[in-house]
Each structure stands twice: as C-alpha cells, then as structure tokens.
Design an enzyme around this catalytic site. Structure first.
Site, PDB file in Angstrom:
ATOM      1  N   ARG A   3     -52.050 -39.557   6.042  1.00 20.69           N
ATOM      2  CA  ARG A   3     -51.180 -40.080   4.979  1.00 20.69           C
ATOM      3  C   ARG A   3     -49.802 -39.443   5.146  1.00 20.69           C
ATOM      4  NH1 ARG A   3     -52.982 -37.834  -0.490  1.00 20.69           N
ATOM      5  NH2 ARG A   3     -54.619 -39.381  -0.292  1.00 20.69           N
TER       6      ARG A   3
ATOM      7  N   ASP B 169     -55.523 -33.464   0.533  1.00 20.94           N
ATOM      8  CA  ASP B 169     -54.134 -33.517   0.060  1.00 20.94           C
ATOM      9  C   ASP B 169     -53.354 -32.337   0.638  1.00 20.94           C
ATOM     10  OD1 ASP B 169     -54.921 -35.618  -1.481  1.00 20.94           O
ATOM     11  OD2 ASP B 169     -54.707 -34.598  -3.408  1.00 20.94           O
TER      12      ASP B 169
HETATM   13  P1  FDA Z   1     -39.174 -42.142  -4.497  1.00 23.90           P
HETATM   14  O1  FDA Z   1     -39.269 -40.825  -5.208  1.00 23.90           O
HETATM   15  O2  FDA Z   1     -37.998 -42.420  -3.661  1.00 23.90           O
HETATM   16  O3  FDA Z   1     -39.411 -43.290  -5.545  1.00 23.90           O
HETATM   17  C1  FDA Z   1     -39.255 -44.656  -5.230  1.00 23.90           C
HETATM   18  C2  FDA Z   1     -39.415 -45.451  -6.504  1.00 23.90           C
HETATM   19  O4  FDA Z   1     -40.762 -45.336  -6.977  1.00 23.90           O
HETATM   20  C3  FDA Z   1     -38.575 -44.945  -7.673  1.00 23.90           C
HETATM   21  O5  FDA Z   1     -37.297 -45.528  -7.657  1.00 23.90           O
HETATM   22  C4  FDA Z   1     -39.380 -45.357  -8.863  1.00 23.90           C
HETATM   23  O6  FDA Z   1     -39.179 -46.726  -9.146  1.00 23.90           O
HETATM   24  C5  FDA Z   1     -40.795 -45.205  -8.376  1.00 23.90           C
HETATM   25  N1  FDA Z   1     -41.355 -43.875  -8.721  1.00 23.90           N
HETATM   26  C6  FDA Z   1     -41.597 -42.843  -7.859  1.00 23.90           C
HETATM   27  N2  FDA Z   1     -42.154 -41.819  -8.519  1.00 23.90           N
HETATM   28  C7  FDA Z   1     -42.253 -42.206  -9.818  1.00 23.90           C
HETATM   29  C8  FDA Z   1     -42.753 -41.571 -10.994  1.00 23.90           C
HETATM   30  N3  FDA Z   1     -43.258 -40.340 -10.961  1.00 23.90           N
HETATM   31  N4  FDA Z   1     -42.720 -42.273 -12.145  1.00 23.90           N
HETATM   32  C9  FDA Z   1     -42.220 -43.532 -12.192  1.00 23.90           C
HETATM   33  N5  FDA Z   1     -41.738 -44.184 -11.120  1.00 23.90           N
HETATM   34  C10 FDA Z   1     -41.750 -43.529  -9.945  1.00 23.90           C
HETATM   35  N6  FDA Z   1     -47.304 -35.400  -2.368  1.00 23.90           N
HETATM   36  C11 FDA Z   1     -47.663 -34.233  -1.787  1.00 23.90           C
HETATM   37  O7  FDA Z   1     -46.852 -33.307  -1.713  1.00 23.90           O
HETATM   38  N7  FDA Z   1     -48.932 -34.088  -1.290  1.00 23.90           N
HETATM   39  C12 FDA Z   1     -49.859 -35.070  -1.321  1.00 23.90           C
HETATM   40  O8  FDA Z   1     -50.980 -34.910  -0.834  1.00 23.90           O
HETATM   41  C13 FDA Z   1     -49.479 -36.316  -1.910  1.00 23.90           C
HETATM   42  N8  FDA Z   1     -50.348 -37.361  -1.999  1.00 23.90           N
HETATM   43  C14 FDA Z   1     -49.893 -38.594  -2.414  1.00 23.90           C
HETATM   44  C15 FDA Z   1     -50.751 -39.701  -2.382  1.00 23.90           C
HETATM   45  C16 FDA Z   1     -50.272 -40.959  -2.722  1.00 23.90           C
HETATM   46  C17 FDA Z   1     -51.182 -42.137  -2.647  1.00 23.90           C
HETATM   47  C18 FDA Z   1     -48.907 -41.121  -3.119  1.00 23.90           C
HETATM   48  C19 FDA Z   1     -48.351 -42.467  -3.420  1.00 23.90           C
HETATM   49  C20 FDA Z   1     -48.091 -40.017  -3.212  1.00 23.90           C
HETATM   50  C21 FDA Z   1     -48.568 -38.753  -2.887  1.00 23.90           C
HETATM   51  N9  FDA Z   1     -47.748 -37.634  -2.995  1.00 23.90           N
HETATM   52  C22 FDA Z   1     -48.171 -36.445  -2.430  1.00 23.90           C
HETATM   53  C23 FDA Z   1     -46.490 -37.697  -3.783  1.00 23.90           C
HETATM   54  C24 FDA Z   1     -45.274 -37.947  -2.908  1.00 23.90           C
HETATM   55  O9  FDA Z   1     -45.036 -36.865  -2.076  1.00 23.90           O
HETATM   56  C25 FDA Z   1     -44.012 -38.251  -3.752  1.00 23.90           C
HETATM   57  O10 FDA Z   1     -43.721 -37.127  -4.548  1.00 23.90           O
HETATM   58  C26 FDA Z   1     -44.141 -39.457  -4.659  1.00 23.90           C
HETATM   59  O11 FDA Z   1     -44.828 -40.491  -4.030  1.00 23.90           O
HETATM   60  C27 FDA Z   1     -42.730 -39.992  -5.066  1.00 23.90           C
HETATM   61  O12 FDA Z   1     -42.006 -40.387  -3.947  1.00 23.90           O
HETATM   62  P2  FDA Z   1     -41.884 -41.916  -3.451  1.00 23.90           P
HETATM   63  O13 FDA Z   1     -42.257 -41.877  -2.017  1.00 23.90           O
HETATM   64  O14 FDA Z   1     -42.700 -42.810  -4.276  1.00 23.90           O
HETATM   65  O15 FDA Z   1     -40.378 -42.305  -3.472  1.00 23.90           O
END
Ligand code: FDA
Length: 306
Positions: free
Chosen positions: A178, A128
């Site tokens: 990732r 990560d």
């Molecule tokens: P965005 O924040 O734009 O959200 C899109 C939509 O997803 C929202 O409108 C909502 O519907 C839903 N959503 C997102 N987060 C939500 C929440 N917490 N609760 C409810 N609904 C939510 N980060 C990092 O810094 N280092 C890492 O190693 C990782 N590893 C990692 C692994 C995996 C498998 C995932 C999916 C994510 C990570 N992350 C991470 C976290 C990542 O950086 C990010 O903070 C989150 O995925 C939220 O961003 P989104 O890309 O989902 O989009």
C-alpha cells in the site's frame, strides 16, 4: 502549525476520554469510525461489499503497554475473521504493529501478528506503517514474515525520504504494497514538510510500482489516497501500460470522499475501503482531523454553539 499541534495531541488519550463526553464530537467520530463494536464494523463491511467495493478492516488501538493487551488485540482480529466468514464476507485485516505489541519487543509483535496470519489463512493481512520510529523495525518484521507467509502485505509512506530506497529493495520480491502519503508528525530530516513535495513523491513512487520491472516481479500496488488527481493519474498510467484492472487497486478510508465510490466502481477500478472500529478511536480520529482543518472547524463551531 495546526496539523503539528493536532498530531502531537493524537498521542494524548486522556483527551479522547474527555471528547467522548461531548455528544457532537461523538457524531464527528462516527463519521470516520464505524462503531465501537465488532458487529458495527461488520455491518459497514457488508454494506460496502453490497455496493461493489472491496474492504479492509482495522481494530483501532496502538502502543499497547502490556502483553495481555497485545494478545487481546490478536484475539479480537481472530473473532473478527470468524464473524466475516460467518457472514460470507471477504474483508482483509489491516493492523498496527504497536497494537500487537511492538513497543514490548519485536518478538512479541511477531508472535501476535503470526497468530492473525495463521487464522487468516489465504486472506491477506496488511501491516500498517506508523511513525518513523517504527519504520525500520516494521519492515524487518514484514521481511521475516514474508519468508513464512505469503498472505502478508506492507505499507510505504510517500512523505518519508527513505521510501524510494525501501521500494527499490521491496519491489523485486513481488510484494503487495500500500502506498499512502503518511499520517504522523515527522521532522524534516525524515519527511518532506511540504504537501506539494509529498504529492510529487507519491506520483513518482506510484510510477515505480507500476513500472514493467515491478509488474514482472509480481508487485501488486494499492494506492491509498483520496486525492482525485493522483487517483486519476495512476489509474491512467496503469491502463496506458496495459496493466490489467485486477493487478492494482485504489484504497480509501471509511467516511472520506465516499461520493467517489460509485464512480470508481462503475469505471471498473478495484476500490478497497478500510473500515476502522473499536473503543480506542482517539489517535486515529485526531489524525483524520489533522488531515483536514475543515473537520476541526466543524467541531469548533458546534462546540461554540453549545
Ligand atoms: P490529501 O490529504 O491530499 O487529501 C485529498 C482530499 O481527500 C482532500 O482534499 C479531502 O477532500 C479528502 N480528505 C483527505 N483526508 C480527509 C479527512 N481526514 N477528512 C475529510 N476529507 C479528507 N497513513 C499512514 O501513515 N500509515 C498507514 O498505514 C496508512 N494507511 C492508510 C490506509 C488507507 C486505506 C488510506 C486511504 C490511508 C491510509 N493512511 C495511512 C493515511 C494517509 O497516509 C493520509 O494521511 C490520508 O490518506 C490523507 O491523505 P490523502 O492521500 O487522502 O490526500
């Protein structure tokens, strides 16, 4: 502002112990965390696998301050892999370098991560990416590991200005990487402060990972996002470029947008769901709250009713 405050709170574990005493917050925690025990995580992995998802699993913890705790984290990953094998499951560990001892020195973390890699055998292990204070060291550790281990994968965060440069140097090595947006509190000289810019950069970096050069080099991208628009854009881009469905994947976190799983799996997309577990859930949980203020409102409303 709320996001900044929450991300600052995410580094105060004493608050976690207080939250733990509030039953309603525990229910909210359970939305994002499969449980405190390894067996609960493995049950969640089995359910997701039965539903056609690939899985990854994280034993929660970060910034450990003693070599014993770092070693114990590696041991737990060993026990987890034993249980996954015993159940005939196929999950991949995803671990935080500071949980495996990065604050105690690169060599401490390297040694513990290598113990997990050795136990994992052919199973991939994801490193990560944490706050930007660790980016350079984590990538250096990743590069050192790659000279000895083919089963190690890295993470790049779209909010960091440096990520395009990092991808340019990683891609020729045919890496498994990732791409996520980034979950930590970062200053504007290191990360895009505006969400629009992060989203735009995500699409651009995603395009780099799918480019013919990257594919020729053997790059395997994992697009970790719950952002439906970005998921759609990148899946379409991969299909238009003729990239086979088994040469990239989407990744999502346990408990977030789970209603999308069925549609993605039915559409033939490889979808991996990352399942976190463990007693040290506080930092992870508060980062999830920070991502979506509605989660915090839910918590506040229930606390007010008590
Ligand atoms: P965005 O924040 O734009 O959200 C899109 C939509 O997803 C929202 O409108 C909502 O519907 C839903 N959503 C997102 N987060 C939500 C929440 N917490 N609760 C409810 N609904 C939510 N980060 C990092 O810094 N280092 C890492 O190693 C990782 N590893 C990692 C692994 C995996 C498998 C995932 C999916 C994510 C990570 N992350 C991470 C976290 C990542 O950086 C990010 O903070 C989150 O995925 C939220 O961003 P989104 O890309 O989902 O989009």
């Amino acid at each position: 502002m709320l996001r900044t405050l929450l991300l600052q709170l995410s580094t105060r574990p004493a608050l976690g112990r207080a939250l733990d005493r509030i039953p309603v917050s525990k229910r909210l925690v359970r939305r994002f965390v499969a449980g405190e025990r390894l067996e609960e995580a493995v049950e969640a992995l089995a359910r997701l696998e039965a539903a056609g998802c690939l899985t990854a699993v994280t034993y929660l913890g970060e910034n450990v301050t003693t070599p014993e705790r770092a070693r114990a984290a590696a041991d737990t990953y060993g026990a987890l892999l034993d249980e996954i094998d015993r159940r005939g499951l196929h999950s991949t560990p995803s671990l935080k370098p500071t949980h495996l001892g990065l604050d105690l020195g690169d060599e401490v973390a390297l040694k513990n991560i290598e113990r997990v890699l050795e136990r994992a055998g052919k199973t991939l292990v994801w490193l990560d990416m944490e706050g930007s204070a660790y980016t350079e060291r984590t990538l250096q550790i990743y590069r050192r590991l790659r000279t000895r281990w083919s089963n190690v994968a890295c993470v790049v965060q779209a909010y960091l200005h440096r990520s395009e440069r990092d991808l340019r140097s990683l891609i020729p090595g045919g890496v498994t990487v990732r791409l996520c947006k980034g979950a930590y509190h970062e200053p504007p000289d290191r990360a895009y402060p505006r969400k629009d810019d992060v989203d735009r950069n995500y699409a651009r970096l995603g395009g780099m990972l799918l480019s013919p050069d990257a594919q020729r080099a053997g790059t395997y991208p994992a697009f970790a996002t719950h952002d439906e628009r970005l998921q759609r854009v990148l899946v379409e881009e991969a299909r238009n470029l003729g990239i086979p469905a088994d040469r990239f994947e989407l990744q999502m976190l346990y408990g977030i947008r789970s209603e999308l799983h069925r549609t993605l799996v039915d559409a033939g997309v490889r979808l991996r769901v990352l399942v976190p577990f463990g007693e040290d859930w506080y930092g992870y949980f508060v980062r999830r709250l920070a991502e979506r203020p509605a989660n915090l409102l839910f918590l506040a409303k229930h606390l007010a009713r008590r």
